[in-house]
Design a protein around this motif. Structure first.
Motif, PDB file in Angstrom:
ATOM      1  N   TRP A 130       4.897   4.666  73.241  1.00  0.00           N
ATOM      2  CA  TRP A 130       5.430   4.200  72.171  1.00  0.00           C
ATOM      3  C   TRP A 130       6.855   4.808  72.038  1.00  0.00           C
ATOM      4  O   TRP A 130       7.828   4.099  71.639  1.00  0.00           O
ATOM      5  N   ASP A 134      10.294   2.359  72.250  1.00  0.00           N
ATOM      6  CA  ASP A 134      11.227   2.298  71.481  1.00  0.00           C
ATOM      7  C   ASP A 134      12.748   2.775  71.539  1.00  0.00           C
ATOM      8  O   ASP A 134      13.760   2.104  70.990  1.00  0.00           O
ATOM      9  N   TYR A 138      14.960  -0.533  71.016  1.00  0.00           N
ATOM     10  CA  TYR A 138      16.057  -0.137  69.787  1.00  0.00           C
ATOM     11  C   TYR A 138      17.456   0.026  70.315  1.00  0.00           C
ATOM     12  O   TYR A 138      18.383  -0.625  69.880  1.00  0.00           O
ATOM     13  N   SER A 236       5.476  -3.854  73.584  1.00  0.00           N
ATOM     14  CA  SER A 236       5.686  -4.227  72.032  1.00  0.00           C
ATOM     15  C   SER A 236       4.504  -4.603  71.029  1.00  0.00           C
ATOM     16  O   SER A 236       4.078  -3.800  70.205  1.00  0.00           O
ATOM     17  N   SER A 263       7.236   7.337  67.345  1.00  0.00           N
ATOM     18  CA  SER A 263       7.969   6.061  67.722  1.00  0.00           C
ATOM     19  C   SER A 263       9.254   5.940  66.860  1.00  0.00           C
ATOM     20  O   SER A 263      10.474   5.682  67.568  1.00  0.00           O
ATOM     21  N   ARG A 264       9.206   6.365  65.743  1.00  0.00           N
ATOM     22  CA  ARG A 264      10.516   6.064  64.852  1.00  0.00           C
ATOM     23  C   ARG A 264      11.529   7.325  65.135  1.00  0.00           C
ATOM     24  O   ARG A 264      12.672   6.855  65.449  1.00  0.00           O
ATOM     25  N   SER A 267      13.350   5.440  68.138  1.00  0.00           N
ATOM     26  CA  SER A 267      14.463   4.684  67.683  1.00  0.00           C
ATOM     27  C   SER A 267      15.706   5.426  67.146  1.00  0.00           C
ATOM     28  O   SER A 267      16.708   4.966  67.347  1.00  0.00           O
TER      29      SER A 267
END
Length: 314
Positions: A130, A134, A138, A236, A263-264, A267
């Protein structure tokens, strides 16, 4: 997590994938709204976009009050009888029948349990996959409008970027439709492998083409479009789905939350790294940077990803 626990085993993939597909549907609708806003309000368009965006959290706030608690969670917390009662209450209020509840473990939820035994391999796989997805996704979504707009110097450059964004969503929609059709037929693992491998191959091909000839806007757009296509065939929707299927009820939400938070970070890395790498080394370096993370995602999938198709939740 709630949706996974309310979905029938045989078609759970379709339910979960359509949930993620809703993000793309919303993006397309919003891009459609952006066209008249840019045309008629000019530089103030972004203000109205924020106002429109503010409406939906309010709708969610009211609608979620009617969502019943998951019978899986109720059984984990209060026992089999309470879980069956929650199941009957849900079925009576919705008219929708869910499967019989398994013997959900009542063992206490502990954060450290997602790093124990086989779950350690699972959390390593899903966070790496993930995170890698990302970074690429992103990076492309955030900066491709900027790349495209630099090629256009007219008054309508912003409007052009909006239409480009809508066109960029076409491979996303096609990829999702293919994924939704095949997820409960061939499984999650194969789709994830196809997604990472396809995106990696496209980026490597684009790198070599970029090495030996002048790459125009159309070719750059096409390359990014194919990356979006393969991402939405696999990484995704599947990176959202896997944590919900490979962890048991007692740690499902915890694992999902941890994987999402990692995962953030990916990003954030994408948003900050893209302009720095571009300024120092150019677009070709960015392509290789993205390709490396596609390969990392592929490697962890091949090594650690289990197949969850047709398996009941626990």
């Amino acid at each position: 997590s709630i949706q996974a626990e309310f979905s029938p085993t045989k078609s759970r993939g379709k339910f979960m994938f359509f949930n993620i597909f809703s993000f793309s549907i919303g993006s397309l609708i919003f891009l459609g709204l952006a066209v008249p806003l840019v045309l008629f309000t000019g530089v103030n368009a972004w203000r109205y976009m924020y106002m429109i965006g503010a409406v939906f959290p309010i709708l969610v706030l009211f609608s979620r009050k009617k969502i019943p608690e998951s019978p899986y969670w109720v059984q984990h917390k209060y026992g089999k009888e309470a879980g069956e009662g929650a199941k009957k209450q849900f079925e009576a209020s919705t008219g929708y029948t869910i499967e019989g509840l398994p013997d959900v473990s009542r063992e206490k939820t502990r954060f450290r349990d997602i790093f124990k035994g086989k779950y350690a391999a699972y959390i390593m796989f899903i966070t790496a996959a993930w995170f890698s997805y990302d970074i690429v996704s992103y990076g492309i979504w955030t900066y491709s409008p900027l790349i495209f707009s630099t090629e256009i110097t007219s008054y309508y450059a912003d409007l052009y970027v909006v239409f480009t964004g809508m066109a960029e969503s076409i491979p996303v929609v096609v990829g999702f439709l293919i994924a939704i059709y095949y997820v409960d037929r061939i499984g999650r693992r194969l789709l994830l492998i196809i997604g990472f491998l396809g995106a990696f191959a496209v980026l490597i091909l684009f790198f070599f083409v970029n090495q030996y000839m002048v790459v125009g806007l159309l070719m750059t757009f096409s390359a990014f479009g194919f990356v979006h296509f393969f991402h939405n065939v696999g990484p995704s929707p599947i990176t959202y789905t896997y944590p919900l299927e490979i962890f048991p009820t007692r740690i499902r939400g915890t694992a999902m939350g941890f994987a999402t938070s990692v995962s953030r970070i990916g990003s954030i890395v994408a948003v900050f790294s893209f302009p720095i790498i571009d300024a120092l080394y150019g677009l070709k370096a960015i392509i290789i940077f993205f390709a490396i993370f596609e390969f990392i995602g592929l490697g962890f999938t091949l090594k650690y990803a289990p197949e969850t198709n047709g398996k009941s939740l626990t």
